[in-house]
Design a protein around this motif. Structure first.
Motif, PDB file in Angstrom:
ATOM      1  N   CYS A 366      28.008  46.707  61.962  1.00 28.01           N
ATOM      2  CA  CYS A 366      28.285  46.522  63.395  1.00 28.01           C
ATOM      3  C   CYS A 366      29.774  46.740  63.710  1.00 28.01           C
ATOM      4  O   CYS A 366      30.119  47.258  64.774  1.00 28.01           O
ATOM      5  N   GLU A 367      30.646  46.343  62.783  1.00 26.66           N
ATOM      6  CA  GLU A 367      32.071  46.625  62.989  1.00 26.66           C
ATOM      7  C   GLU A 367      32.298  48.128  62.976  1.00 26.66           C
ATOM      8  O   GLU A 367      33.045  48.676  63.793  1.00 26.66           O
ATOM      9  N   ASP A 371      33.386  50.374  66.265  1.00 22.46           N
ATOM     10  CA  ASP A 371      34.624  51.165  66.204  1.00 22.46           C
ATOM     11  C   ASP A 371      34.362  52.622  66.604  1.00 22.46           C
ATOM     12  O   ASP A 371      35.163  53.236  67.310  1.00 22.46           O
ATOM     13  N   LEU A 372      33.221  53.166  66.180  1.00 21.93           N
ATOM     14  CA  LEU A 372      32.868  54.538  66.572  1.00 21.93           C
ATOM     15  C   LEU A 372      32.729  54.631  68.093  1.00 21.93           C
ATOM     16  O   LEU A 372      33.213  55.569  68.728  1.00 21.93           O
ATOM     17  N   LEU A 373      32.075  53.621  68.664  1.00 17.67           N
ATOM     18  CA  LEU A 373      31.869  53.618  70.123  1.00 17.67           C
ATOM     19  C   LEU A 373      33.194  53.467  70.857  1.00 17.67           C
ATOM     20  O   LEU A 373      33.462  54.152  71.840  1.00 17.67           O
ATOM     21  N   ASN A 374      34.013  52.585  70.332  1.00 15.57           N
ATOM     22  CA  ASN A 374      35.306  52.333  70.957  1.00 15.57           C
ATOM     23  C   ASN A 374      36.178  53.586  70.969  1.00 15.57           C
ATOM     24  O   ASN A 374      37.040  53.744  71.823  1.00 15.57           O
ATOM     25  N   ASN A 375      35.934  54.466  70.007  1.00 20.57           N
ATOM     26  CA  ASN A 375      36.701  55.718  69.924  1.00 20.57           C
ATOM     27  C   ASN A 375      35.920  56.923  70.472  1.00 20.57           C
ATOM     28  O   ASN A 375      36.268  58.072  70.173  1.00 20.57           O
ATOM     29  N   ASN A 376      34.871  56.613  71.228  1.00 19.98           N
ATOM     30  CA  ASN A 376      34.071  57.678  71.884  1.00 19.98           C
ATOM     31  C   ASN A 376      33.569  58.744  70.916  1.00 19.98           C
ATOM     32  O   ASN A 376      33.619  59.939  71.208  1.00 19.98           O
ATOM     33  N   LYS A 377      33.097  58.324  69.765  1.00 21.80           N
ATOM     34  CA  LYS A 377      32.632  59.295  68.776  1.00 21.80           C
ATOM     35  C   LYS A 377      31.125  59.554  68.840  1.00 21.80           C
ATOM     36  O   LYS A 377      30.616  60.368  68.086  1.00 21.80           O
ATOM     37  N   LYS A 413      25.421  46.725  74.699  1.00 19.26           N
ATOM     38  CA  LYS A 413      25.762  47.070  76.091  1.00 19.26           C
ATOM     39  C   LYS A 413      26.040  48.569  76.241  1.00 19.26           C
ATOM     40  O   LYS A 413      25.922  49.121  77.327  1.00 19.26           O
ATOM     41  N   ASN A 414      26.426  49.220  75.161  1.00 20.34           N
ATOM     42  CA  ASN A 414      26.641  50.665  75.208  1.00 20.34           C
ATOM     43  C   ASN A 414      25.352  51.468  75.096  1.00 20.34           C
ATOM     44  O   ASN A 414      25.276  52.588  75.589  1.00 20.34           O
ATOM     45  N   VAL A 415      24.362  50.898  74.411  1.00 19.36           N
ATOM     46  CA  VAL A 415      23.152  51.691  74.146  1.00 19.36           C
ATOM     47  C   VAL A 415      21.940  51.251  74.980  1.00 19.36           C
ATOM     48  O   VAL A 415      20.885  51.879  74.896  1.00 19.36           O
ATOM     49  N   CYS A 416      22.095  50.193  75.764  1.00 22.16           N
ATOM     50  CA  CYS A 416      20.983  49.715  76.600  1.00 22.16           C
ATOM     51  C   CYS A 416      21.496  49.461  78.023  1.00 22.16           C
ATOM     52  O   CYS A 416      22.664  49.128  78.207  1.00 22.16           O
TER      53      CYS A 416
END
Ligand code: SF4
Ligand code: SF4
Length: 533
Positions: A366-367, A371-377, A413-416
């Motif tokens: 999850c970390e 982190d991937l999401l936070n960096n828009n990857k 919250k990013n994926v739903c």
């Protein structure tokens, strides 16, 4: 019927708590460990016995063995002696245990659970206890006390909720752990702990899956991903020289609904091009040894690091498991560390250095994903999770033992589109246990599991009725196994899923075909373009 279990009698019993009285009633205890598992693991006093029998066939010197074991642990673990000495019986923890709330049994209050052992400590290791006896809450160690320990230390899921409320930071879980160790010295264990532990010792995972069954399981998951996305992902096993070793809980590749989490991992790793490997030997992040003794936990933890060394990876990524993270975060360094032969974990995709994993060299999935999401990857289409109104259950160990609280929520919250937290006093550090952790998920223990799981289910019911929540997301394999029967009983209409199942649903993979189903094979109900709630 739920109404029957809700009839909880909170009136105190007439007898003094110092008198050990236990009724081994069907549904409220776990069966003893089979002799062959005790033998396999080299444990004391293997024999055929059951808790409901009068004669527990304890060894002749059982009393000396337990008291000697207690003395040894008082010297070895300062926390143990401290927790026995400093409780002021203020009662702040009394109503915080899910087993007390669900059963009304005062000996399930954390303070009284600890007193069961503390009273013997007082009698044998303190001057006041030796001189004043029961007037200062001291009592003799008898066979009935041993039976009482067995009953109540295997009615504690070691969840540590009580410790959050104790003004002195007393961790009753640690007392339960010591209690279980002392019981083990005279051969009193439960099968639901020793069966997986013995299998893990033999094959590397709790389910006893040998390498030639592990490989086809992963290959089947690869086929499932291809059917849904049209993409054949790679799933390297035992590949030497990979950058990352990935370790899931074994239920992820054999049980439902865990399986869909596995599909999510495979899709994510493919999409970001992670240089990684699975291991057919270290194919288990969980550690049932932790529910038995420090020694067994250490033995099982060792395989993860031995395999990382053998494969020559740089660092380890761990899956959606609960107690694995407690073992790694709190005990790894003194068990088998420090893992100097590994490198400090750095995400090869974002360059983020995971400072918190500096010592263990192991990062939580999850970390990593947050982190991937936070960096828009990642490219995402949350509308593929449109059918779900989601709440998140903070699994006890990730929440209280490693503080992993915001990352899973951030991912969801990013994926739903729809996410609703349960009431504040039932989540995050104060989360309620599923009622089946620490080895208590046995079928024969179902009544106690349903009672212990009631406070959590009640909070789920609240968001189910208020917001129409129909999915409980969690990041623990035991939770994923424990919740389906629990919710079916208390809150029908709420399903259970891993967070990476939701990630897999939303992830838009390069070159994928138009998806018509989610990872469960259910038709998509996409309403693209919906805003976040
Ligand atoms: S809150 Fe702490 S000090 Fe108070 S009774 Fe419970 S364990 Fe003892
Ligand atoms: S650790 Fe959890 S199960 Fe055990 S006494 Fe505390 S609250 Fe109850």
């Amino acid at each position: 019927m739920p109404e029957e279990l809700l009839e909880v009698d909170y009136r105190p019993p007439k007898k003094s708590w110092l008198e050990p009285t236990v009724e081994f009633r069907k549904g409220t205890y776990c069966y003893s460990a089979a002799a062959k598992r005790q033998e396999y693991l080299g444990l004391a006093n293997p024999r055929k016995w059951q808790p409901y029998e009068e004669d527990w066939k304890l060894p002749e010197n059982w009393k000396e063995t337990i008291l000697e074991g207690m003395k040894e642990r008082l010297n070895n673990y300062r926390s143990f002696r401290l927790f026995l000495d400093i409780c002021v019986r203020c009662g702040a923890c009394a109503d915080k245990c899910h087993f007390f709330i669900g059963s009304g049994d005062p000996k399930n209050m954390p303070v009284l659970r600890a007193e069961l052992l503390r009273s013997v400590y007082r009698r044998n290791f303190t001057l006041a206890g030796k001189v004043f006896g029961k007037f200062v809450g001291a009592r003799e160690l008898t066979e009935d006390v041993v039976k009482e320990w067995f009953y109540y230390f295997y009615q504690c899921t070691e969840c540590r909720r009580c410790s959050v409320f104790c003004p002195y930071g007393i961790d009753t879980c640690e007392i339960t752990m010591m209690g279980r160790e002392l019981l083990d010295l005279v051969g009193c264990n439960i099968d639901w702990v020793l069966d997986p532990a013995a299998k893990c010792y033999r094959t590397g995972n709790h389910l006893g899956v040998p390498p030639h069954a592990f490989k086809p399981a992963i290959e089947t998951a690869v086929e499932d991903v291809e059917e849904i996305t049209g993409i054949k992902v790679e799933a390297p096993i035992n590949r030497k020289g990979a950058e990352v070793l990935f370790i899931p809980p074994s239920a992820d590749y054999f049980a439902m609904p865990h399986w869909f989490t596995l599909l999510g991992y495979l899709m994510l790793f493919h999409e970001i091009g992670l240089d990684y490997t699975w291991s057919a030997y270290a194919a288990e992040g969980g550690n049932f040894g932790l529910f038995h003794s420090m020694e067994l936990a250490k033995r099982l933890n060792a395989k993860i690091y031995a395999e990382a060394k053998r494969l020559g990876v740089k660092w380890i990524l761990g899956g959606e498991c609960g107690h694995m993270w407690r073992g790694i975060h709190q005990y790894m360094d003194t068990f088998n560390g420090p893992a100097d032969f590994l490198e400090e974990p750095v995400s090869p995709i974002t360059g983020t250095k995971f400072e918190n994993a500096k010592s263990t060299k192991m990062v939580h999935i999850c970390e990593f994903t947050a982190d991937l999401l936070n960096n828009n990857k990642l490219k995402l289409e949350p509308s593929r999770n449109e059918q779900w109104k989601v709440t998140f259950h903070d699994s006890c160990n990730p929440a209280r033992s490693i503080g992993l609280i915001e990352e899973p929520r951030y991912i969801i919250k990013n994926v739903c589109h729809y996410f609703y937290d349960m009431p504040e006093n039932t989540i995050k550090e104060r989360t309620f246990c599923c009622g089946s952790g620490a080895g208590l998920g046995a079928d024969e223990n179902m009544e106690m599991r349903l009672k212990g799981g009631f406070p959590r289910a009640n909070a789920v019911k609240y968001v189910h009725e208020k917001y129409g929540v129909n999915l409980l997301a969690c990041i623990c394999a035991i939770d994923k196994a424990a919740f389906p029967p629990l919710l079916e009983y208390w809150v029908p209409g709420v399903e259970v899923a891993g967070v990476h199942e939701l990630v897999g649903n939303a992830l838009v993979m390069k070159g994928e075909k138009e998806r018509t189903t989610d990872l469960r094979g259910e038709p998509l109900k996409a309403e693209e373009g919906k805003g976040d709630v």
